[in-house]
Design a protein around this motif. Structure first.
Motif, PDB file in Angstrom:
ATOM      1  N   UNK A   1      45.964  -1.287  -2.544  1.00  0.00           N
ATOM      2  CA  UNK A   1      47.091  -0.532  -3.066  1.00  0.00           C
ATOM      3  C   UNK A   1      46.595   0.827  -3.558  1.00  0.00           C
ATOM      4  N   UNK A   2      47.265   1.879  -3.145  1.00  0.00           N
ATOM      5  CA  UNK A   2      46.907   3.235  -3.547  1.00  0.00           C
ATOM      6  C   UNK A   2      48.091   4.156  -3.298  1.00  0.00           C
ATOM      7  N   UNK A   3      48.144   5.301  -3.979  1.00  0.00           N
ATOM      8  CA  UNK A   3      49.261   6.238  -3.772  1.00  0.00           C
ATOM      9  C   UNK A   3      49.079   6.992  -2.450  1.00  0.00           C
ATOM     10  N   UNK A   4      49.698   6.505  -1.402  1.00  0.00           N
ATOM     11  CA  UNK A   4      49.464   7.068  -0.068  1.00  0.00           C
ATOM     12  C   UNK A   4      49.948   8.511   0.062  1.00  0.00           C
ATOM     13  N   UNK A   5      50.968   8.888  -0.679  1.00  0.00           N
ATOM     14  CA  UNK A   5      51.486  10.252  -0.562  1.00  0.00           C
ATOM     15  C   UNK A   5      50.531  11.284  -1.169  1.00  0.00           C
ATOM     16  N   UNK A   6      49.549  10.818  -1.919  1.00  0.00           N
ATOM     17  CA  UNK A   6      48.556  11.730  -2.480  1.00  0.00           C
ATOM     18  C   UNK A   6      47.427  12.031  -1.493  1.00  0.00           C
ATOM     19  N   UNK A   7      47.402  11.362  -0.349  1.00  0.00           N
ATOM     20  CA  UNK A   7      46.335  11.538   0.633  1.00  0.00           C
ATOM     21  C   UNK A   7      46.638  12.723   1.542  1.00  0.00           C
ATOM     22  N   UNK A   8      45.648  13.610   1.713  1.00  0.00           N
ATOM     23  CA  UNK A   8      45.799  14.614   2.755  1.00  0.00           C
ATOM     24  C   UNK A   8      45.271  14.047   4.066  1.00  0.00           C
ATOM     25  N   UNK A   9      45.354  14.797   5.144  1.00  0.00           N
ATOM     26  CA  UNK A   9      44.989  14.272   6.460  1.00  0.00           C
ATOM     27  C   UNK A   9      43.540  13.825   6.508  1.00  0.00           C
ATOM     28  N   UNK A  10      42.633  14.623   5.923  1.00  0.00           N
ATOM     29  CA  UNK A  10      41.211  14.282   5.944  1.00  0.00           C
ATOM     30  C   UNK A  10      40.939  12.998   5.161  1.00  0.00           C
ATOM     31  N   UNK A  11      41.549  12.869   3.985  1.00  0.00           N
ATOM     32  CA  UNK A  11      41.345  11.673   3.167  1.00  0.00           C
ATOM     33  C   UNK A  11      41.897  10.433   3.863  1.00  0.00           C
ATOM     34  N   UNK A  12      43.023  10.588   4.541  1.00  0.00           N
ATOM     35  CA  UNK A  12      43.605   9.455   5.250  1.00  0.00           C
ATOM     36  C   UNK A  12      42.684   8.980   6.376  1.00  0.00           C
ATOM     37  N   UNK A  13      42.174   9.927   7.164  1.00  0.00           N
ATOM     38  CA  UNK A  13      41.282   9.545   8.259  1.00  0.00           C
ATOM     39  C   UNK A  13      40.021   8.850   7.734  1.00  0.00           C
ATOM     40  N   UNK A  14      39.467   9.397   6.658  1.00  0.00           N
ATOM     41  CA  UNK A  14      38.270   8.799   6.060  1.00  0.00           C
ATOM     42  C   UNK A  14      38.557   7.398   5.548  1.00  0.00           C
ATOM     43  N   UNK A  15      39.716   7.227   4.922  1.00  0.00           N
ATOM     44  CA  UNK A  15      40.084   5.929   4.353  1.00  0.00           C
ATOM     45  C   UNK A  15      40.236   4.870   5.432  1.00  0.00           C
ATOM     46  N   UNK A  16      40.923   5.190   6.529  1.00  0.00           N
ATOM     47  CA  UNK A  16      41.144   4.211   7.591  1.00  0.00           C
ATOM     48  C   UNK A  16      39.813   3.769   8.192  1.00  0.00           C
ATOM     49  N   UNK A  17      38.938   4.716   8.476  1.00  0.00           N
ATOM     50  CA  UNK A  17      37.617   4.374   9.033  1.00  0.00           C
ATOM     51  C   UNK A  17      36.834   3.516   8.038  1.00  0.00           C
ATOM     52  N   UNK A  18      36.880   3.863   6.757  1.00  0.00           N
ATOM     53  CA  UNK A  18      36.154   3.116   5.735  1.00  0.00           C
ATOM     54  C   UNK A  18      36.664   1.683   5.605  1.00  0.00           C
TER      55      UNK A  18
END
Length: 422
Positions: free
Chosen positions: A133-150
């Protein structure tokens, strides 16, 4: 109107594809089978089945399972089209099954304030699952890509899955997806738009991900659970964080362009309530859980929702209050029922599907919507069209998203590996 008579069946998609692919698809759909049943289900001769299965066993794609004793009604059923005897009456049949250890696939569901990851073996059985669980709307494109891979990396490490055993990765996203390019174009769960998720996954794992709208994944999970719903054209309308639709033909989503539909953003009224897409009067603005909770808070003392997205306990509290007989809440849920009827009416009138499946956690409150839904549906659809479509109510949990994404990813793996090896 609910649970109407089933429409006529279409020819199964099993009849298409390569011989190896057809065989693997039958085993994935039906489970362990003896060679004689594989011959009947695929339409291949028994010698061809023997040759193909021997190769697939050598490649560790298949394995022999426990035996069972089979008895055929008469001797004629023991022969193939060439007159070859396939199995004597009452002899143990060696069952063939997919080898779970051949490889694994990872499915990821990205939705409002949640990223869920599931790793499954080659048979489709879950190995492990996680929810962050995390605030997804706070993610920019780079953070989102990093998160999915992680998250994928963490799942592989947690299950000690060798990288060479990773066969496929599936990503199910809330919102508008270009499945061909791997771009996530827009989502209410994100502030960033037009994000390329395929490239970082390709670079990190050497795998082209399978992308889909989350409603498509739910449709695949539900039609797999009830094979009768997979016959012909099925449209699954998913109600929850938003309102989406997944279209499935003979149990499979269309390859190429995504088979999702933004049915929730069909307009009902130009000056209606605010929708998260930025427009007003969309079906979703009356029906989605955020809309119901938002409107209820204008006259009830309810706790605020994170990112304006109510949690499951908050929605359970709202439904409990509505069942207490508050006429203001009854009005909200009746309006939601009428908007659901409009979504069903548009689907039937445009697609003329054999089945419409109403699914998602929002359908837990269907009984409070039922009267207005049924009344409006009768008014909105031509009677002979309404009778031609069977409508089912199947409230489903969010886990259906990753379950369905595992199925779609494995189907792509089957197609790519089996057909290119033909």
């Amino acid at each position: 109107m609910i649970e109407q008579t089933e429409p006529s069946k279409r020819v199964s998609a099993v009849s298409r594809g390569s011989n190896r692919g057809r065989l693997v698809e039958v085993l994935r759909r039906q489970g362990p089978l003896p060679r004689v049943e594989l011959a009947r289900s695929t339409g291949l001769s028994f010698p061809a089945i023997s040759a193909i299965t021997s190769k697939l066993i050598a490649e560790e794609v298949l394995r022999e399972a426990e035996t069972e004793t089979v008895s055929w009604p008469d001797d004629s059923e023991d022969e193939d089209a060439d007159g070859l005897t396939l199995r004597r009456r009452g002899r143990p049949a060696v069952l063939l099954t997919l080898n779970p250890e051949f490889g694994r696939v990872v499915a990821v569901s990205l939705r409002m304030n949640m990223i869920e990851t599931l790793i499954a073996d080659f048979s489709g059985s879950a190995v492990a699952q996680s929810r962050l669980e995390l605030p997804t709307r706070a993610l920019d494109a780079s953070a989102l890509r990093t998160l999915v891979v992680a998250q994928i990396d963490a799942m592989l490490d947690a299950t000690a899955t060798p990288r060479h055993r990773l066969l496929g990765i599936g990503i199910a996203l809330q919102g508008i997806v270009n499945a061909d390019t791997g771009h996530h174009l827009w989502s209410p769960a994100l502030s960033a738009t037009d994000i390329d998720l395929a490239k970082p996954i390709r670079e990190a794992f050497g795998i082209e991900p399978v992308m889909a709208n989350d409603a498509v994944a739910v449709a695949l999970a539900l039609t797999a659970a009830e094979p009768a719903l997979a016959q012909g054209l099925s449209a699954t309308i998913v109600v929850g964080h938003g309102v989406g639709m997944g279209v499935v033909l003979d149990g499979e989503a269309r390859w190429g362009a995504d088979a999702g539909s933004e049915i929730g953003h069909v307009k009902l009224a130009p000056d209606g309530p605010q929708c998260r897409c930025g427009q007003r009067g969309c079906i979703e603005a009356y029906l989605a859980d955020y809309a119901l909770y938002r409107d209820a808070r204008t006259f009830l003392d309810l706790p605020p929702a994170a990112s304006q997205q109510p949690s499951e306990p908050q929605m359970a509290l709202l439904c409990e209050r509505a069942q207490g007989g508050d006429p203001r809440l009854e009005h909200l849920f009746q309006a939601a029922g009428r908007s659901l009827a409009e979504a069903v009416a548009a689907t039937i009138s445009v697609l003329r599907p054999h089945h419409v499946i109403l699914a998602g956690p929002g359908l837990q409150a269907f009984e409070m919507m039922r009267h207005a839904y049924e009344e409006r549906l009768e008014q909105a659809v031509l009677p002979w069209l309404l009778k031609s479509t069977a409508i089912y109510v199947r409230p489903s949990e969010s886990a259906a998203i990753v379950d369905g994404m595992v199925r779609r990813t494995l189907r792509v793996v089957d197609r790519n590996r089996m057909e290119t090896a033909e």
